[in-house]
Motif scaffolding. Structure first.
Motif, PDB file in Angstrom:
ATOM      1  N   TRP A 157      -2.042   4.495 -16.785  1.00 60.19           N
ATOM      2  CA  TRP A 157      -3.272   4.345 -16.012  1.00 60.19           C
ATOM      3  C   TRP A 157      -2.971   3.988 -14.566  1.00 60.19           C
ATOM      4  CZ3 TRP A 157      -7.201   6.404 -18.337  1.00 60.19           C
ATOM      5  CH2 TRP A 157      -7.162   6.491 -19.742  1.00 60.19           C
ATOM      6  N   VAL A 158      -3.555   4.753 -13.645  1.00 53.32           N
ATOM      7  CA  VAL A 158      -3.354   4.509 -12.219  1.00 53.32           C
ATOM      8  C   VAL A 158      -4.718   4.361 -11.550  1.00 53.32           C
ATOM      9  CG1 VAL A 158      -1.108   5.617 -12.031  1.00 53.32           C
ATOM     10  CG2 VAL A 158      -3.159   7.001 -11.776  1.00 53.32           C
ATOM     11  N   LEU A 159      -4.790   3.403 -10.651  1.00 50.12           N
ATOM     12  CA  LEU A 159      -6.008   3.137  -9.888  1.00 50.12           C
ATOM     13  C   LEU A 159      -5.738   3.504  -8.438  1.00 50.12           C
ATOM     14  CD1 LEU A 159      -8.879   1.719  -9.975  1.00 50.12           C
ATOM     15  CD2 LEU A 159      -7.667  -0.310  -9.170  1.00 50.12           C
ATOM     16  N   VAL A 160      -6.589   4.350  -7.877  1.00 53.93           N
ATOM     17  CA  VAL A 160      -6.434   4.776  -6.486  1.00 53.93           C
ATOM     18  C   VAL A 160      -7.672   4.345  -5.706  1.00 53.93           C
ATOM     19  CG1 VAL A 160      -6.200   6.726  -4.922  1.00 53.93           C
ATOM     20  CG2 VAL A 160      -4.971   6.729  -7.091  1.00 53.93           C
ATOM     21  N   GLY A 161      -7.431   3.620  -4.610  1.00 54.67           N
ATOM     22  CA  GLY A 161      -8.523   3.193  -3.768  1.00 54.67           C
ATOM     23  C   GLY A 161      -9.153   1.878  -4.178  1.00 54.67           C
ATOM     24  N   GLY A 162      -8.523   1.149  -5.101  1.00 59.36           N
ATOM     25  CA  GLY A 162      -9.104  -0.116  -5.545  1.00 59.36           C
ATOM     26  C   GLY A 162      -8.830  -1.249  -4.577  1.00 59.36           C
ATOM     27  N   ASP A 163      -9.664  -2.282  -4.624  1.00 63.30           N
ATOM     28  CA  ASP A 163      -9.451  -3.450  -3.774  1.00 63.30           C
ATOM     29  C   ASP A 163      -8.936  -4.608  -4.600  1.00 63.30           C
ATOM     30  OD1 ASP A 163     -11.678  -3.985  -5.256  1.00 63.30           O
ATOM     31  OD2 ASP A 163     -13.068  -4.047  -3.577  1.00 63.30           O
ATOM     32  N   LEU A 167      -2.363   1.879  -4.640  1.00 62.92           N
ATOM     33  CA  LEU A 167      -2.271   3.294  -4.287  1.00 62.92           C
ATOM     34  C   LEU A 167      -3.453   3.704  -3.427  1.00 62.92           C
ATOM     35  CD1 LEU A 167      -1.153   4.830  -7.710  1.00 62.92           C
ATOM     36  CD2 LEU A 167       0.277   4.031  -5.822  1.00 62.92           C
ATOM     37  N   GLU A 168      -3.173   4.499  -2.405  1.00 61.53           N
ATOM     38  CA  GLU A 168      -4.209   4.985  -1.503  1.00 61.53           C
ATOM     39  C   GLU A 168      -4.027   6.479  -1.272  1.00 61.53           C
ATOM     40  OE1 GLU A 168      -6.845   3.826  -0.328  1.00 61.53           O
ATOM     41  OE2 GLU A 168      -6.721   1.651  -0.560  1.00 61.53           O
ATOM     42  N   LEU A 169      -5.124   7.153  -0.956  1.00 58.71           N
ATOM     43  CA  LEU A 169      -5.052   8.559  -0.572  1.00 58.71           C
ATOM     44  C   LEU A 169      -4.614   8.704   0.874  1.00 58.71           C
ATOM     45  CD1 LEU A 169      -8.330   9.960  -2.153  1.00 58.71           C
ATOM     46  CD2 LEU A 169      -6.009  10.166  -3.038  1.00 58.71           C
ATOM     47  N   SER A 170      -5.026   7.766   1.707  1.00 59.99           N
ATOM     48  CA  SER A 170      -4.717   7.808   3.131  1.00 59.99           C
ATOM     49  C   SER A 170      -4.786   6.404   3.693  1.00 59.99           C
ATOM     50  CB  SER A 170      -5.714   8.715   3.860  1.00 59.99           C
ATOM     51  OG  SER A 170      -5.608   8.551   5.253  1.00 59.99           O
ATOM     52  N   PHE A 171      -3.916   6.109   4.647  1.00 58.84           N
ATOM     53  CA  PHE A 171      -3.945   4.792   5.273  1.00 58.84           C
ATOM     54  C   PHE A 171      -5.135   4.633   6.211  1.00 58.84           C
ATOM     55  CE2 PHE A 171       0.871   4.732   4.580  1.00 58.84           C
ATOM     56  CZ  PHE A 171       0.704   4.123   3.340  1.00 58.84           C
ATOM     57  N   ALA A 172      -5.840   5.717   6.470  1.00 61.79           N
ATOM     58  CA  ALA A 172      -7.079   5.595   7.238  1.00 61.79           C
ATOM     59  C   ALA A 172      -8.071   4.713   6.499  1.00 61.79           C
ATOM     60  CB  ALA A 172      -7.679   6.977   7.487  1.00 61.79           C
ATOM     61  N   ARG A 173      -7.952   4.645   5.171  1.00 61.69           N
ATOM     62  CA  ARG A 173      -8.849   3.796   4.379  1.00 61.69           C
ATOM     63  C   ARG A 173      -8.564   2.322   4.599  1.00 61.69           C
ATOM     64  NH1 ARG A 173     -10.899   6.454  -0.564  1.00 61.69           N
ATOM     65  NH2 ARG A 173     -10.434   4.558  -1.688  1.00 61.69           N
ATOM     66  N   ILE A 174      -7.341   1.986   5.038  1.00 62.83           N
ATOM     67  CA  ILE A 174      -7.034   0.594   5.355  1.00 62.83           C
ATOM     68  C   ILE A 174      -7.681   0.216   6.679  1.00 62.83           C
ATOM     69  CG2 ILE A 174      -5.174  -1.060   5.797  1.00 62.83           C
ATOM     70  CD1 ILE A 174      -3.367   0.654   4.072  1.00 62.83           C
ATOM     71  N   TYR A 200       0.855  -1.179   0.000  1.00 62.00           N
ATOM     72  CA  TYR A 200       0.000   0.000   0.000  1.00 62.00           C
ATOM     73  C   TYR A 200       0.898   1.238   0.000  1.00 62.00           C
ATOM     74  CZ  TYR A 200      -3.793  -3.155   1.361  1.00 62.00           C
ATOM     75  OH  TYR A 200      -4.724  -4.168   1.400  1.00 62.00           O
ATOM     76  N   VAL A 201       0.642   2.158  -0.920  1.00 64.59           N
ATOM     77  CA  VAL A 201       1.518   3.314  -1.085  1.00 64.59           C
ATOM     78  C   VAL A 201       0.692   4.600  -1.103  1.00 64.59           C
ATOM     79  CG1 VAL A 201       3.291   4.413  -2.492  1.00 64.59           C
ATOM     80  CG2 VAL A 201       3.136   1.913  -2.426  1.00 64.59           C
ATOM     81  N   CYS A 202       1.086   5.554  -0.269  1.00 66.51           N
ATOM     82  CA  CYS A 202       0.556   6.918  -0.325  1.00 66.51           C
ATOM     83  C   CYS A 202       1.673   7.816  -0.863  1.00 66.51           C
ATOM     84  CB  CYS A 202       0.114   7.397   1.055  1.00 66.51           C
ATOM     85  SG  CYS A 202      -1.451   6.702   1.612  1.00 66.51           S
ATOM     86  N   LEU A 203       1.418   8.482  -1.976  1.00 68.03           N
ATOM     87  CA  LEU A 203       2.430   9.305  -2.624  1.00 68.03           C
ATOM     88  C   LEU A 203       2.250  10.771  -2.249  1.00 68.03           C
ATOM     89  CD1 LEU A 203       2.247   7.645  -6.154  1.00 68.03           C
ATOM     90  CD2 LEU A 203       3.971   7.236  -4.387  1.00 68.03           C
ATOM     91  N   ASP A 204       3.236  11.586  -2.617  1.00 64.90           N
ATOM     92  CA  ASP A 204       3.189  13.013  -2.319  1.00 64.90           C
ATOM     93  C   ASP A 204       3.868  13.783  -3.436  1.00 64.90           C
ATOM     94  OD1 ASP A 204       2.643  15.342  -0.858  1.00 64.90           O
ATOM     95  OD2 ASP A 204       4.537  15.241   0.237  1.00 64.90           O
ATOM     96  N   ASP A 205       3.394  14.986  -3.666  1.00 61.59           N
ATOM     97  CA  ASP A 205       4.034  15.938  -4.569  1.00 61.59           C
ATOM     98  C   ASP A 205       4.343  15.296  -5.927  1.00 61.59           C
ATOM     99  OD1 ASP A 205       6.191  17.952  -5.562  1.00 61.59           O
ATOM    100  OD2 ASP A 205       5.402  18.887  -3.761  1.00 61.59           O
ATOM    101  N   ALA A 206       5.572  15.445  -6.439  1.00 61.83           N
ATOM    102  CA  ALA A 206       5.920  14.972  -7.777  1.00 61.83           C
ATOM    103  C   ALA A 206       5.861  13.461  -7.913  1.00 61.83           C
ATOM    104  CB  ALA A 206       7.319  15.467  -8.156  1.00 61.83           C
ATOM    105  N   LEU A 207       5.865  12.728  -6.802  1.00 61.93           N
ATOM    106  CA  LEU A 207       5.807  11.265  -6.872  1.00 61.93           C
ATOM    107  C   LEU A 207       4.485  10.796  -7.465  1.00 61.93           C
ATOM    108  CD1 LEU A 207       7.427  10.283  -3.455  1.00 61.93           C
ATOM    109  CD2 LEU A 207       8.524  10.713  -5.655  1.00 61.93           C
ATOM    110  N   HIS A 208       3.467  11.658  -7.450  1.00 62.92           N
ATOM    111  CA  HIS A 208       2.195  11.308  -8.068  1.00 62.92           C
ATOM    112  C   HIS A 208       2.316  11.119  -9.573  1.00 62.92           C
ATOM    113  CE1 HIS A 208      -0.962  11.464  -4.988  1.00 62.92           C
ATOM    114  NE2 HIS A 208      -0.226  12.372  -4.383  1.00 62.92           N
ATOM    115  N   THR A 209       3.370  11.625 -10.178  1.00 59.49           N
ATOM    116  CA  THR A 209       3.535  11.508 -11.623  1.00 59.49           C
ATOM    117  C   THR A 209       4.216  10.207 -12.019  1.00 59.49           C
ATOM    118  OG1 THR A 209       5.694  12.632 -11.634  1.00 59.49           O
ATOM    119  CG2 THR A 209       3.730  14.018 -11.767  1.00 59.49           C
ATOM    120  N   VAL A 210       4.487   9.342 -11.048  1.00 60.69           N
ATOM    121  CA  VAL A 210       5.207   8.091 -11.310  1.00 60.69           C
ATOM    122  C   VAL A 210       4.274   6.897 -11.116  1.00 60.69           C
ATOM    123  CG1 VAL A 210       7.159   6.635 -10.674  1.00 60.69           C
ATOM    124  CG2 VAL A 210       7.346   9.121 -10.470  1.00 60.69           C
TER     125      VAL A 210
END
Length: 457
Positions: A451-457, A174-181, A130-140
């Motif tokens: 293509w990136v998926l955020v919040g998928g199970d 990919l996750e927006l926040s680990f609170a979702r876990i 599970y990965v939460c990215l920040d700033d320019a890392l979102h482009t990877v």
């Protein structure tokens, strides 16, 4: 406390207890002013850097210094330019093409971003990362970075060398926040429903009678965005969206046994979309995306202190646009707008999208170029169309990181929905499997990795 505030955004013990055996949660953040611990040999400010906090399922936390921000961001730029991907708002980078330059640049970036994580924690092959990215890392797209072994593949009559990718060995989520876990979003209730949007006619005023739909009005308005004017071509210019949307609608009927809602041609307006999305579990929108260049300032853009004061010495309070107002989607009749005010009514900003009712949406897909392009700032992630979808309530989103290939995207989307709806694969696995199918057909990184998926199970 520092670890929680920078990366985990939830109690580390709660996150660890929510991880399955072998899973790892990685929070990455850009720190603009970081002080080394007194025990370190080097004292004082280390300047802007990227840090990672790696949490294992057994509760162990490792703090990893990934290195200077400038070095990592330059490595990102070099890798993306190696296959001609957009590197910033309004910019296109092109250098020599070929798998050798992409592989070399990708390995260099992987050595900076991923290898230190493997060394700091037991990141097991096949385990969920599970990965939460920040700033320019979102482009990877982390899953697309190459590992060392080469695999021979064929592209038509041509033999090429591809590489194993991180996604081949690790289940990257990919996750927006680990609170979702800790507290996963509840699955939407009610019957399965599908909204498919595409085949949009950008040339015809949506207010015009159907009988006049053959006319192609002239256009005088201009948008300072990803295109030099508000000319987004005709309705079939975006990898035949009419055919793609029809295919998805057919899949919904055949595989889900539901009657989809389909919007297209001159009927795609903000009002029609706003009315159609509530209650839909799957929302697929195929159109063009737009975004403003850096010359149009965001409220998050840095500004010299001297420029913040007026001639009378009073500090100004308005410094730029809201970030989500600087990107969006193109709707019906955009080419037919005769004024800036009229054009704005036929463009849907991410800010406006964030006010839609997507509380019942399990997955929202924006099948367009650069739908994850936006304002990236340290500690604030990225402000993009993807952000707007999540703010509107979508549980999971699929967006793109650069301009996408027409035919490859249509093939990937068809494969993704078949695996998701017919074969019952998870969203994350269905997307990676669809990417791998393209790779087996010889597609290069630019054609499948965006293509990136955020919040998928």
């Amino acid at each position: 406390g520092r670890t929680r505030s920078l990366a985990l955004e939830s109690d580390p013990c709660d996150v660890a207890s929510s991880l399955a055996d072998g899973d790892v949660a990685v929070g990455m953040t850009r720190v603009d002013a970081w002080e080394r611990a007194p025990s370190d040999e080097t004292r004082g400010s280390a300047g802007p850097r990227y840090m990672a906090f790696v949490l294992s399922s057994d509760g162990r936390i490792a703090e990893v210094d990934l290195g200077p921000a400038a070095q990592i961001e330059e490595a990102i730029r070099v890798w993306r330019i190696s296959f001609g991907a957009r590197i910033d708002r309004g910019e296109i980078g092109r250098v020599e093409e070929g798998p050798e330059s992409e592989l070399a640049a990708g390995r260099a970036l992987r050595a900076l971003l991923f290898d230190p994580l493997v060394e700091a924690a037991e990141v097991r092959e096949g385990g969920r990362l599970y990965v939460c990215l920040d700033d320019a890392l979102h482009t990877v797209p982390i899953d697309a970075l190459p590992l060392d072994p080469l695999v021979a593949r064929r592209r038509g009559e041509e033999d090429i060398d591809d590489a194993l990718r991180i996604g081949d060995r690790y289940d990257v989520r990919l996750e927006l926040s680990f609170a979702r876990i800790v507290r996963p979003d509840p699955a939407p209730g009610g019957p399965t429903s599908v909204l498919a949007v595409g085949g949009i006619d950008f040339r015809v005023d949506p207010r015009a009678p159907v009988a006049d739909s053959s006319a192609i009005p002239g256009s005088t308005a201009r948008l300072a965005g990803s295109r030099r004017s508000n000319d987004w071509g005709n309705r079939d210019s975006l990898y035949s969206p009419r055919g793609e949307v029809q295919l998805i609608a057919d899949y919904a009927r055949d595989q889900l046994d539901v009657v989809p809602v389909v919007l297209g041609e001159s009927g795609v307006t903000e009002a029609s979309l706003r009315a159609a999305v509530p209650g839909k579990r799957f929302v697929h929108i195929a159109t063009h995306a737009w975004f403003m260049p850096r010359t149009v300032k965001s409220m998050l853009d840095a500004e010299p202190a001297a420029s913040r004061r007026s001639l009378l010495g009073a500090e100004r309070t308005v410094t730029g646009f809201m970030p989500l107002a600087l990107c969006g989607l193109v709707l019906s009749g955009a080419n037919a707008a005769d004024s800036t005010a009229e054009l704005s009514e036929r463009l849907l900003s991410a800010q406006e999208l964030s006010t839609f009712d997507l509380a019942g949406c399990e997955l929202a897909v924006l099948a367009a170029c650069g739908t994850n392009v936006g304002i990236a700032r340290a500690g604030q992630g990225i402000q993009s169309l993807q952000t707007g979808l999540h703010q509107a309530g979508a549980r999971a989103t699929m967006t793109s990181l650069w301009d996408v290939d027409d035919a490859a995207t249509k093939e990937l989307m068809a494969d993704f929905y078949e695996r998701l709806w017919l074969e019952g694969e998870s969203k994350t696995r269905a997307l990676w499997s669809a990417k791998c199918a393209l790779r087996r057909h010889g597609a290069r990184v630019r054609e499948w990795a965006a293509w990136v998926l955020v919040g998928g199970d």
